[in-house]
Design a protein around this motif. Structure first.
Motif, PDB file in Angstrom:
ATOM      1  N   MET A 316      45.916  15.014  -8.397  1.00  0.00           N
ATOM      2  CA  MET A 316      46.406  16.204  -7.699  1.00  0.00           C
ATOM      3  C   MET A 316      46.131  17.493  -8.461  1.00  0.00           C
ATOM      4  O   MET A 316      46.511  18.564  -8.031  1.00  0.00           O
ATOM      5  CB  MET A 316      47.912  16.076  -7.469  1.00  0.00           C
ATOM      6  CG  MET A 316      48.277  15.155  -6.333  1.00  0.00           C
ATOM      7  SD  MET A 316      47.679  15.775  -4.765  1.00  0.00           S
ATOM      8  CE  MET A 316      48.727  17.206  -4.573  1.00  0.00           C
ATOM      9  N   ILE A 317      45.471  17.414  -9.599  1.00  0.00           N
ATOM     10  CA  ILE A 317      45.238  18.618 -10.390  1.00  0.00           C
ATOM     11  C   ILE A 317      44.272  19.530  -9.643  1.00  0.00           C
ATOM     12  O   ILE A 317      43.214  19.119  -9.192  1.00  0.00           O
ATOM     13  CB  ILE A 317      44.674  18.272 -11.789  1.00  0.00           C
ATOM     14  CG1 ILE A 317      45.759  17.554 -12.597  1.00  0.00           C
ATOM     15  CG2 ILE A 317      44.211  19.523 -12.519  1.00  0.00           C
ATOM     16  CD1 ILE A 317      45.280  16.959 -13.889  1.00  0.00           C
ATOM     17  N   VAL A 318      44.657  20.787  -9.502  1.00  0.00           N
ATOM     18  CA  VAL A 318      43.821  21.760  -8.810  1.00  0.00           C
ATOM     19  C   VAL A 318      42.819  22.320  -9.801  1.00  0.00           C
ATOM     20  O   VAL A 318      43.169  22.721 -10.902  1.00  0.00           O
ATOM     21  CB  VAL A 318      44.699  22.898  -8.238  1.00  0.00           C
ATOM     22  CG1 VAL A 318      43.850  23.940  -7.554  1.00  0.00           C
ATOM     23  CG2 VAL A 318      45.723  22.328  -7.269  1.00  0.00           C
ATOM     24  N   SER A 319      41.546  22.327  -9.422  1.00  0.00           N
ATOM     25  CA  SER A 319      40.516  22.757 -10.368  1.00  0.00           C
ATOM     26  C   SER A 319      40.021  24.153 -10.019  1.00  0.00           C
ATOM     27  O   SER A 319      39.194  24.335  -9.138  1.00  0.00           O
ATOM     28  CB  SER A 319      39.347  21.768 -10.341  1.00  0.00           C
ATOM     29  OG  SER A 319      38.879  21.624  -9.019  1.00  0.00           O
ATOM     30  N   ASN A 320      40.579  25.125 -10.668  1.00  0.00           N
ATOM     31  CA  ASN A 320      40.113  26.493 -10.520  1.00  0.00           C
ATOM     32  C   ASN A 320      40.267  27.154 -11.880  1.00  0.00           C
ATOM     33  O   ASN A 320      41.321  27.662 -12.222  1.00  0.00           O
ATOM     34  CB  ASN A 320      40.937  27.230  -9.448  1.00  0.00           C
ATOM     35  CG  ASN A 320      40.378  28.620  -9.187  1.00  0.00           C
ATOM     36  OD1 ASN A 320      39.680  29.171 -10.019  1.00  0.00           O
ATOM     37  ND2 ASN A 320      40.715  29.165  -8.033  1.00  0.00           N
ATOM     38  N   GLU A 321      39.194  27.108 -12.672  1.00  0.00           N
ATOM     39  CA  GLU A 321      39.284  27.545 -14.064  1.00  0.00           C
ATOM     40  C   GLU A 321      39.543  29.037 -14.184  1.00  0.00           C
ATOM     41  O   GLU A 321      40.008  29.522 -15.196  1.00  0.00           O
ATOM     42  CB  GLU A 321      37.990  27.173 -14.806  1.00  0.00           C
ATOM     43  CG  GLU A 321      37.841  25.675 -14.978  1.00  0.00           C
ATOM     44  CD  GLU A 321      36.488  25.283 -15.533  1.00  0.00           C
ATOM     45  OE1 GLU A 321      35.780  26.180 -16.021  1.00  0.00           O
ATOM     46  OE2 GLU A 321      36.155  24.088 -15.480  1.00  0.00           O
ATOM     47  N   ASN A 322      39.218  29.820 -13.122  1.00  0.00           N
ATOM     48  CA  ASN A 322      39.373  31.264 -13.196  1.00  0.00           C
ATOM     49  C   ASN A 322      40.837  31.689 -13.124  1.00  0.00           C
ATOM     50  O   ASN A 322      41.202  32.767 -13.534  1.00  0.00           O
ATOM     51  CB  ASN A 322      38.609  31.937 -12.045  1.00  0.00           C
ATOM     52  CG  ASN A 322      37.123  31.616 -12.139  1.00  0.00           C
ATOM     53  OD1 ASN A 322      36.585  31.541 -13.227  1.00  0.00           O
ATOM     54  ND2 ASN A 322      36.481  31.419 -11.002  1.00  0.00           N
ATOM     55  N   ASP A 323      41.659  30.842 -12.565  1.00  0.00           N
ATOM     56  CA  ASP A 323      43.068  31.192 -12.407  1.00  0.00           C
ATOM     57  C   ASP A 323      43.893  30.462 -13.453  1.00  0.00           C
ATOM     58  O   ASP A 323      44.092  29.267 -13.370  1.00  0.00           O
ATOM     59  CB  ASP A 323      43.531  30.823 -10.995  1.00  0.00           C
ATOM     60  CG  ASP A 323      44.913  31.393 -10.690  1.00  0.00           C
ATOM     61  OD1 ASP A 323      45.280  31.392  -9.511  1.00  0.00           O
ATOM     62  OD2 ASP A 323      45.610  31.818 -11.633  1.00  0.00           O
ATOM     63  N   GLN A 324      44.352  31.188 -14.443  1.00  0.00           N
ATOM     64  CA  GLN A 324      45.108  30.573 -15.531  1.00  0.00           C
ATOM     65  C   GLN A 324      46.570  30.331 -15.154  1.00  0.00           C
ATOM     66  O   GLN A 324      47.323  29.741 -15.894  1.00  0.00           O
ATOM     67  CB  GLN A 324      45.052  31.471 -16.783  1.00  0.00           C
ATOM     68  CG  GLN A 324      43.647  31.649 -17.350  1.00  0.00           C
ATOM     69  CD  GLN A 324      43.010  30.318 -17.715  1.00  0.00           C
ATOM     70  OE1 GLN A 324      43.604  29.502 -18.394  1.00  0.00           O
ATOM     71  NE2 GLN A 324      41.788  30.087 -17.244  1.00  0.00           N
ATOM     72  N   ARG A 351      45.024  25.019  -1.981  1.00  0.00           N
ATOM     73  CA  ARG A 351      45.346  25.015  -3.415  1.00  0.00           C
ATOM     74  C   ARG A 351      44.109  25.299  -4.253  1.00  0.00           C
ATOM     75  O   ARG A 351      44.138  26.079  -5.194  1.00  0.00           O
ATOM     76  CB  ARG A 351      45.936  23.663  -3.824  1.00  0.00           C
ATOM     77  CG  ARG A 351      47.341  23.445  -3.325  1.00  0.00           C
ATOM     78  CD  ARG A 351      47.891  22.122  -3.825  1.00  0.00           C
ATOM     79  NE  ARG A 351      49.097  21.758  -3.097  1.00  0.00           N
ATOM     80  CZ  ARG A 351      49.818  20.695  -3.363  1.00  0.00           C
ATOM     81  NH1 ARG A 351      49.454  19.883  -4.334  1.00  0.00           N
ATOM     82  NH2 ARG A 351      50.908  20.423  -2.661  1.00  0.00           N
ATOM     83  N   ASN A 352      43.025  24.612  -3.911  1.00  0.00           N
ATOM     84  CA  ASN A 352      41.788  24.777  -4.684  1.00  0.00           C
ATOM     85  C   ASN A 352      41.248  26.198  -4.621  1.00  0.00           C
ATOM     86  O   ASN A 352      40.577  26.658  -5.543  1.00  0.00           O
ATOM     87  CB  ASN A 352      40.711  23.809  -4.182  1.00  0.00           C
ATOM     88  CG  ASN A 352      40.929  22.396  -4.663  1.00  0.00           C
ATOM     89  OD1 ASN A 352      41.582  22.177  -5.674  1.00  0.00           O
ATOM     90  ND2 ASN A 352      40.417  21.419  -3.937  1.00  0.00           N
TER      91      ASN A 352
END
Length: 477
Positions: A316-324, A351-352
């Motif tokens: 369920m981990i959302v992968s968006n490296e730009n959003d800390q 979410r993504n």
């Protein structure tokens, strides 16, 4: 204790107490929506999550205090191993697994902890106290051998280690025992003991013993009776994950996030037909009807069967490296396992892509992702059986001495008497065969545990590798 609290309140005939209980459930549902948001979203909405959580906890305390007035003598009874022993027949044993940590300073003065497992065994012949089998390689079990076991199952390869690591010391103490009631903990929730092969005899534990999983060996004493209910089975299968709530049609944008499961629709249709032919009253939800709302509206069906994608933690981990600032408001393990229902792909897409939907926290809005936290509030007090025919529904976060926080625990708290869960993903054909055989056998014999074992036995004859017949476990009476 959660079950008893609910049963006491609902049986009290105190309208104000029951209304307070319903308000608490409503607040918990609202909290679950807040917990699914990111910190950024909560700030945008101007929500004070801490104060809402405090108000919900305060209400729970009030409920507990008020419900004390309706306590009966059974609520305050304490049970010992002798009580469990009285329920055992000749040739039976109860085995309680307990995971614990031993804390100590090593020779360099560094504080360290070792994970141990203790198996407490009670037999008909036990005299002074339960027999203790200490397994000191807990860290290796959890870090190395669980992974080895899973790989051996997945690739259908020989596994000369798992039996010796997880089971041999316990089995040695079970001489003369033909059936055991087994309460697992920690790593033992991630493996199916039945699927371990004894290197000396080349037989599986399934062939050498009859093993019945229970949430706690006290379950043998507290045989919970469910009220007689009509033979209703509710079936969920092949939800339309890409269903857009606005249009109620599948949307191509979302379809790549979760694969549709046409095999699960076949599965529930076959069960629907079998149960109808045997004078049951099935109700089936598939496609855009297999919604989170419909599952939350259930009222004590005799059987709930859900065939869909299950998820656990890392999936369920959302992968968006730009959003800390993607951290959830609350990292509760019960929010990291659950079931995917209609519209779930839309929620994952949002979410993504950090798409914020203010509707998310409205009372009538459901995102299609039923978390274990939400499943705890389902109305299943008189439900005989919940079948979670989804991949990895038995998984959950290991907590010291607390078993598995996940779907298994959630459905027990919701009131289900027994649960069938999966430990790994298997193909549609064998799942359908197992489920069809199980329901037919259960209708014939009226005994869930033996029906499940016989269904596994017939599947094992056709597909000898434990990958096929050992994927599902039944927990409960």
């Amino acid at each position: 204790s959660s079950n008893k609290l609910r049963q006491r309140i609902l049986a009290s005939a105190d309208t104000s107490l029951i209304n307070m209980y319903k308000k608490w459930l409503s607040q918990k549902d609202y909290l679950s929506k807040i917990y699914s948001l990111t910190k950024t979203e909560v700030r945008k909405l101007g929500i004070n999550a801490d104060s809402i959580e405090k108000a919900t906890n305060d209400l729970e305390k009030k409920l507990s205090l008020k419900s004390e007035l309706f306590k009966n003598t059974n609520d305050i009874q304490y049970y010992s191993w002798q009580d469990v022993q009285k329920e055992l027949k000749d040739g039976e044993a109860a085995v309680e697994l307990i995971r614990f940590q031993k804390y100590k300073f090593d020779s360099a003065g560094v504080y360290s902890d070792s994970i141990y497992y203790a198996a407490l065994i009670v037999k008909k012949s036990t005299k002074n106290c339960p027999e203790l089998i200490l397994l000191k390689d807990g860290s290796d079990m959890e870090l190395k051998y669980v992974h080895y076991y899973k790989n051996a199952i997945k690739f259908k390869s020989d596994d000369p280690f798992s039996y010796n690591m997880f089971w041999k010391p316990v089995h040695t103490a079970l001489a003369g025992v033909k059936k055991i009631y087994f309460s697992p903990d920690g790593a033992y929730n991630q493996i199916n003991i039945n699927s371990l092969k004894n290197p000396e005899t080349q037989a599986y534990v399934f062939d050498e013993l009859e093993l019945q999983n229970v949430t706690n060996t006290k379950d043998l004493v507290l045989k919970r009776a469910t009220k007689p209910s009509k033979k209703q089975i509710v079936l969920f299968g092949n939800p339309d994950y890409a269903m857009d709530e606005k249009t109620h049609h599948a949307n191509e944008i979302f379809s790549h996030l979760l694969n549709q499961l046409p095999g699960t629709e076949e599965e529930v249709k076959k069960i629907n037909k079998t149960m109808t032919q045997n004078n049951w009253f099935p109700k089936m939800f598939t496609g855009d009807d297999a919604t989170e709302k419909n599952i939350k509206n259930l009222n004590n069906p005799k059987v709930l069967h859900v065939a869909t994608h299950g998820f656990f933690e890392k999936d369920m981990i959302v992968s968006n490296e730009n959003d800390q600032d993607k951290d959830k408001v609350k990292e509760n393990p019960l929010l990291r396992s659950g079931l995917m229902l209609a519209g779930a792909s839309v929620a994952l897409y949002n979410r993504n892509n950090a798409i914020f939907n203010v509707q998310k926290i409205e009372a009538n809005y459901e995102d299609g992702i039923l978390t274990a936290y939400e499943a705890m509030n389902l109305n299943l007090d008189n439900t005989e059986l919940v079948v979670l025919s989804a991949c990895e529904t038995g998984q959950g976060e290991v907590k010291n001495g607390e078993g598995v926080y996940g779907l298994q625990r959630a459905f027990v708290i919701a009131g289900a008497k027994s649960i069938i869960i999966s430990l790994w993903k298997v193909n549609d054909e064998t799942t359908q065969k197992l489920m069809s055989a199980f329901y037919l056998e259960w209708i014939k014999t009226g005994n869930k545990a033996s029906a499940f074992r016989n269904a596994q036995l017939s599947l094992k004859k056709e597909f000898p590798e434990p990958y096929y017949w050992g994927a599902f476990v039944m927990v409960g009476e």
